[in-house]
Each structure stands twice: as structure tokens, then as C-alpha cells.
Design a protein around this motif. Structure first.
Motif, PDB file in Angstrom:
ATOM      1  N   LEU A 219      -6.514   4.963  -3.750  1.00 40.89           N
ATOM      2  CA  LEU A 219      -7.424   5.311  -4.828  1.00 40.89           C
ATOM      3  C   LEU A 219      -8.579   6.148  -4.300  1.00 40.89           C
TER       4      LEU A 219
ATOM      5  N   LEU B 298      -1.056   9.082  -3.864  1.00 50.62           N
ATOM      6  CA  LEU B 298      -0.656   8.948  -5.263  1.00 50.62           C
ATOM      7  C   LEU B 298      -0.629  10.338  -5.888  1.00 50.62           C
TER       8      LEU B 298
ATOM      9  N   SER C  52      -3.174   0.466  -7.895  1.00 54.73           N
ATOM     10  CA  SER C  52      -2.363   1.258  -6.976  1.00 54.73           C
ATOM     11  C   SER C  52      -0.873   1.006  -7.186  1.00 54.73           C
TER      12      SER C  52
ATOM     13  N   TRP D  14      -5.661   1.727  -0.527  1.00 53.11           N
ATOM     14  CA  TRP D  14      -4.675   1.582  -1.593  1.00 53.11           C
ATOM     15  C   TRP D  14      -4.396   2.914  -2.297  1.00 53.11           C
TER      16      TRP D  14
ATOM     17  N   GLN E 174       1.803   3.749  -8.268  1.00 53.27           N
ATOM     18  CA  GLN E 174       2.977   4.012  -7.428  1.00 53.27           C
ATOM     19  C   GLN E 174       4.255   3.951  -8.259  1.00 53.27           C
TER      20      GLN E 174
ATOM     21  N   LYS F   3       0.839  -1.188   0.000  1.00 56.56           N
ATOM     22  CA  LYS F   3       0.000   0.000   0.000  1.00 56.56           C
ATOM     23  C   LYS F   3       0.881   1.247   0.000  1.00 56.56           C
TER      24      LYS F   3
END
Length: 385
Positions: free
Chosen positions: A75, A31, A284, A73, A288, A26
Motif C-alpha cells: 500500500l 499492486l 492488500s 503490504w 491482490q 504480502k
């Protein structure tokens, strides 16, 4: 190792050993290189009367836990959209309650949330343009009162009432004038809803896209972007390259999202995808990698998921919701493979078997042992051993 029985369209069976789950982590920070919303589904009460035509009886705890899963995650969540079975089981009362509850949960964890605003609480199929504006406004104000961001969804009522492109410009301008902050527009193609085939005033893409761009240009202070779900990357890029500088393209293309999000020297799309509801950890991890400047890793992680997504969204595309719920069940996020409106019956066992195979191949199975046990038990329930 977890073994599953797979079935082909011709009824032949084969054994397959599932791979181990990818070791995705995670994110430790938000993000940043892309904005990404997963359009989340709803989970029914196991003992509820969730048959076709009945009011939705939702398992709120499990439904909201899934939103926390996506937020964990990194999002964002796009809620009360078509992925939540709006117009296919999710009635107006349940839609409002979903928005209210999701907004409260988003506030509790600082999760990013946008929700669908439509005219679908109006029971009459044919209404005037003025009534369309009023219907949009009612839902708009409710969503804003909950503190949620807004996706102004494509309206079947507007598609029926509008006879010219000018009608679309008029309705959108009047609704947008009543928004307290910028919203995301929504262009849903005929594959998702045949009633929207001539949305924005024409079946001709060039003419329709001109109208959509005019609406955004004329209302730049009230439009933050547009979600396009036409399943045609060239059309999305065509619009993306002409957007006002204040607007963002959110891809809703569940067939071609890898290249559209990855982008090139001409630009990229952000994401608002039903596919990401089924692929949260993979999405995710890929984003990343983009944040870290590792484009190769992004494509290595997300690239294989596109074949799975294409299977989930294959024709009839509007039944993709079954695949999203199936993936949630396989991955242990809900106790049963069931859906409001009985929609879990919308795909065949061979189709679901392909989802198992492709999910395994793309690293989308979070707990392969759980997935294997559940899938094999489902086959046994249907007399396949």
C-alpha cells in the motif's frame, strides 16, 4: 483459542472466542489494478504530555514503523492527513517533522507517499484570499522539497474567506500554478469537518461539484486526481464520470469503498482511505485478488470489513481516528492505546467492544491472541471482568 469479554450498550456482557487470523500473504510484486493509499495515524510517546492542547509528543520510531508495515503490504501511505489528527492534536511543527521523516523513510524503501498540504499553520482564523494562497504555497513548497507527492487539502481558511465559487477557482488556480508537479485535490465533507459544509462555494452538491470539476478541467496539467470523502457513493460516481481524462478518483468513502473500488462496467475508484490504515493486510489481500482477476475473492475478503469501517467512522465521524489507533494497538503495532491530545477517550467501551467483535468477524485481527489479552486487560483496568 483466544476468548474475549464483550459488552453491549446496555451493560450486558458475553464471552466470545476469536477466530484464527486469515492466512494473507504480502504481495510479491507491486499492486497494479488499483492505486491505494492508507491514511496513516501517529503514535504518541507513552510518557509524553499528550493532553488536550499540548504540543504533540510523537513516538517517531513506532509511528514510522507503522508506515513500513503499510508499505510492506504494497500500500501507499497518505501522511499528515486528518487521520494523523491534523487539527485535532497534530500541531504545525509536528506536521512538518512528520512529513520530513516519512518522506525520508519512503525514499529508503521505495514506498509510495503523498502528504497533506493545507493552510493550518496560520494561527489567525480569518485571513484574506491572498494570504490563503501564500499559506498553501508555503506548505506546498516544503512538501515538494521533501520529495513527497501532494494532496491539496480542503482549507478552513479558504472556507471562511471565500464568498463565491469564483473565489475557489481563483485560489486553486493560483496555488496550482506554483506546483512543480500534479497534485491530488481533496473534498472533505461536513461529517468529517462541519466547517467545510459549503466547500467549493455551495451547500448544494450539484453547484459545488461543478466548481470542483471546473477547477480540475481548467488546471488539467496540475491535477492528477481528487479524493472525495462525502460518504455518498452516488455523489462520488457522479463526479467520477465527469473527471477530465487526466484525473483519477480516489475514494475517501469509508462507508462504501468496497463497491467503489471494485467498480463496474462504468468505471472504478482508486483509494485514499483512513479505513485502510486499520485494515492494511485485508486491503492488500483484496487488491491482490483484483490483480489476479478474482473479483469474487476481492469481495469475500474486503466486503466484511465495511461493517467494521462504518462502526469506526460512525457519528461523530471525526472521532474515527480513535478507532484507527485502537485497531493498531489491538494488532500489536503500538505499545499502548493512547493518542496525542488524549483523543483515545473519544469513544466508549461499548463502541470499542463492537470494534473487537467486528474486527474478528471480518478477519482484521492480525494476532488474535494479542488482541484478546490487550482487550481483556483494558476491560479489567476499567473494573470489568
Amino acid at each position: 483459542m483466544s476468548k474475549v469479554l464483550l459488552i453491549n450498550e446496555d451493560g450486558r456482557t458475553s464471552q466470545q472466542t476469536l477466530h484464527e487470523a486469515p492466512a494473507y500473504n504480502k504481495p510479491s510484486a507491486p499492486l497494479s489494478s488499483r492505486t491505494a493509499y492508507a491514511a496513516a495515524h501517529v503514535v504518541p510517546q507513552q510518557l509524553g504530555n499528550n493532553v488536550p492542547g499540548a504540543p504533540a509528543d510523537i513516538d517517531w520510531d513506532t509511528t514510522l514503523q507503522y508506515r513500513h508495515h503499510l508499505w510492506s503490504w504494497g500500500l501507499g501511505v497518505a501522511d499528515a492527513m486528518d487521520t494523523a489528527q491534523r487539527n485535532m492534536g497534530l500541531d504545525a511543527v509536528a506536521t512538518r517533522e512528520l512529513i520530513r521523516r516519512s518522506a525520508a523513510e519512503a525514499r529508503s524503501v521505495g514506498g509510495s507517499l503523498v502528504v497533506g498540504v493545507n493552510t493550518d499553520h496560520v494561527e489567525d482564523e480569518v485571513i484574506s484570499l491572498e494570504a490563503v494562497v501564500d499559506a498553501y504555497t508555503s506548505q506546498l513548497h516544503f512538501a515538494e522539497e521533501q520529495g513527497a507527492g501532494v494532496v491539496l487539502m480542503a482549507s478552513r481558511h479558504l472556507a471562511r474567506a471565500a464568498s463565491t465559487a469564483a473565489d475557489y477557482r481563483r485560489v486553486y488556480s493560483e496555488v496550482l500554478a506554483r506546483a512543480s508537479r500534479p497534485v491530488i485535490l481533496h473534498w472533505l465533507g461536513a461529517a468529517f469537518d462541519p466547517l467545510l459544509g459549503a466547500y467549493f462555494g455551495s451547500i448544494d452538491f450539484t453547484a459545488a461539484s461543478t466548481t470542483a470539476l471546473e477547477i480540475m478541467t481548467e488546471n488539467q496539467d496540475k491535477v492528477s486526481g481528487i479524493k472525495m470523502s462525502l460518504l455518498d457513493a452516488r455523489k462520488e460516481i457522479h463526479v467520477r464520470e465527469q473527471l477530465p481524462s487526466t484525473a483519477t478518483m480516489f475514494t475517501g468513502d469509508d462507508f462504501n469503498y468496497v463497491g467503489l473500488i471494485g467498480g463496474d462496467t462504468r468505471g472504478h475508484s482508486d483509494a485514499l482511505l483512513g479505513a485502510f490504515a486499520a485494515l492494511g493486510p485485508s486491503a492488500s489481500a483484496a487488491l491482490q485478488a483484483l490483480d489476479a482477476g478474482d473479483s469474487d475473492a476481492y469481495h469475500r475478503i474486503l466486503g466484511p470489513t465495511e461493517e467494521l469501517s462504518r462502526k469506526i467512522f460512525e457519528s461523530p465521524t471525526y472521532h474515527y481516528k480513535t478507532g484507527v489507533a485502537f485497531m493498531s494497538w489491538l494488532n500489536g503495532h503500538q505499545p499502548a492505546f493512547s493518542m496525542i491530545g488524549g483523543l483515545h477517550s473519544a469513544r466508549s467501551l461499548p463502541h470499542l467492544s463492537d470494534l473487537v467483535r467486528l474486527a474478528d468477524a471480518s478477519g482484521a485481527l492480525e494476532q488474535p491472541d494479542v488482541a484478546a489479552e490487550r482487550w481483556n486487560n483494558l476491560l479489567a483496568l476499567n473494573g470489568i471482568r
